[in-house]
Design an enzyme around this catalytic site. Structure first.
Site, short mmCIF file in Angstrom:
data_model
loop_
_atom_site.label_atom_id
_atom_site.label_comp_id
_atom_site.label_asym_id
_atom_site.label_seq_id
_atom_site.Cartn_x
_atom_site.Cartn_y
_atom_site.Cartn_z
CG HIS A 147 -5.18 3.82 1.31
ND1 HIS A 147 -4.97 2.46 1.19
CD2 HIS A 147 -6.45 4.04 0.87
CE1 HIS A 147 -6.05 1.89 0.70
NE2 HIS A 147 -6.97 2.83 0.50
CG ASP A 190 -2.25 0.65 0.98
OD1 ASP A 190 -2.25 1.88 0.76
OD2 ASP A 190 -3.28 -0.03 0.97
CB SER A 214 -9.14 0.34 -0.42
OG SER A 214 -9.66 1.56 0.05
#
Length: 449
Positions: free
Chosen positions: A32, A7, A174
């Site tokens: 994120h 990520d 996600s």
């Protein structure tokens, strides 16, 4: 339990350090990747995060970084990996599939979020990946599994507590994937390591729910009973005796029931090219047969619109190697920037990354429903269908097509007779499937559509 995350950057010790001022600023300034890690830790048991940055702060990255990311996780001992990103572009599919299959066949369990735009995404749609989309609860949907490779729906919004501050994470596919990743980790922590097929059944508590095309193969042993094609398999092949190479292959390709009965217990994925109706229950590995594909088609939901891309039929004589022809044509379309959906009535088409479209025991309307959703979700530009010529008036899946091409062999080579409704026929003859010949076929098809 070591779990890998591919990520955006996870700052050193960010999963341990709790900086209240940083959290409160702009509703939480975690990256994120850090959010995904917090979700996994919230629901997981005794988790150690192994992270590899392959996305920038804006969530942008390159698929070429995927091999290094998975390699780092593997070398660090992470056999479960969360990937909260993907691509929907058809050109990326082959590269990602090859990488994913390599690590999956080394025992890695990969969980990936599907695309938020609703199209089929990679790697989430692959059979060697647990694909996840956002939903209210942990659940499954057979239609989404068949059409997009989504195995589970899971909650995307999560309350994260960091010292005296709590917040709800963002919603989206996600952030649903890390929840499933934690559930997979807990399952393995409790029951020990297991195959991805068994994990799906354990989490869903459903049998025969997950029906996949055989896209999982890295290296296979192929039965000597199989008569090959001019085209190359999409995977590697070990030509040694099966007893000798059994530890070096992930899949065995079988042609008859006698072979199946002899090799079923070898603990390998199986592609079965016979016509027998085999009753397979609770097999811990991937299994594909014509009946699996028929079930995929018959369970497809009814189409909700019309197919708005060109449809070309290829009726071939029995002495024509239709799979090699369609394989070459598909690659030529890709070289020209077109995403061609290619199906064929020959069962071994799946070994060449083509769709198998059975003509027996399947309702024609259901095949049309199936193709409608496949081409819509995959954003196809054209549909190419190969079907053995039986008569001048044989039934077709689609009542109307834009192009009908007859393939036959004569003394000069392979002859194509191109018939466009309300137009004169055109003919092309060539001796082989070289690139320049396939380019001529493609341009002829495009010119008349």
């Amino acid at each position: 339990m070591k779990i890998g995350i591919l990520d955006s950057e996870i700052a050193k010790d960010s999963i341990i350090r709790r900086d209240e001022d940083r959290i409160q600023q702009k509703e939480m300034m975690l990256s994120h990747g850090e959010k995904c890690a917090e979700i996994i830790i919230k629901y997981g048991i005794d988790i150690q995060i192994i992270s590899k940055k392959i996305l920038d702060a804006n969530g942008i990255g390159s698929i070429t970084d995927l091999p290094n990311g998975l390699e780092k996780c593997y070398l660090c001992g992470a056999r479960i990996v969360n990937i909260s990103f993907g691509t929907t572009h058809f050109r990326d599919k082959e590269f990602i599939r090859k990488i994913v299959n390599h690590y999956a066949n080394q025992g890695m369990i990969i969980i990936a979020a599907s695309s938020n735009d609703g199209y089929t995404s990679y790697p989430a749609s692959f059979s060697n990946v647990i694909g996840v989309s956002a939903g209210d609860i942990l659940d499954t949907n057979i239609d989404m599994c068949i059409q997009k490779g989504i195995d589970f729906f899971a909650p995307p919004g999560h309350e994260i507590e960091m010292e005296s501050v709590s917040f709800f994470g963002d919603k989206g596919n996600s952030f649903a994937a890390p929840y499933v990743t934690a559930m997979v980790g807990n399952l393995i922590e409790k029951k020990g390591f297991m195959t991805i097929d068994k994990i799906r059944r354990e989490l869903s508590k459903k049998m025969n729910m997950f029906l996949y095309a055989p896209d999982w193969i890295e290296t296979a042993w192929v039965s000597p009973e199989y008569q090959g094609r001019e085209a190359m398999f999409y995977f590697g092949v070990d030509t040694r005796d099966l007893q000798t190479c059994i530890n070096d292959v992930d899949t065995i390709v079988l042609c008859n029931k006698e072979e199946f009965n002899s090799y079923f217990s070898f603990g390998k994925h199986i592609v079965y090219l016979g016509r027998d109706n085999l009753n397979i229950c609770e097999y811990e590995y991937h299994f594909w047969s014509s009946n699996v594909q028929k079930n995929r088609i018959m369970l497809s939901k009814e189409k909700t619109g019309v197919i708005d891309v060109p449809i070309a039929y290829f009726f071939y004589e029995k002495d024509v190697d239709i799979i090699s022809f369609l394989d070459s044509l598909k690659k030529q379309f890709a070289d020209e920037g077109y995403n061609a959906y290619v199906g064929c009535d020959s069962i071994d088409s799946v070994l060449y990354d083509l769709e198998y479209l059975p003509q027996e025991d399947v309702n024609k309307n259901k095949i049309e429903d199936y193709i409608y959703w496949q081409t819509n979700n995959q954003q196809s530009d054209i549909i190419l269908i190969g079907e053995k010529k039986i008569s001048e008036y044989q039934d077709m899946v689609f009542d109307e097509s834009d192009l009908i091409i007859e393939l036959m062999r004569d003394k000069k080579g392979l002859n194509l007779s191109i018939n466009v409704p309300s137009s004169d026929k055109e003919s092309i003859t060539f001796s082989n499937l070289k690139k320049e010949n396939m380019r001529s076929v493609l341009h002829c098809i495009i010119s008349v559509l």
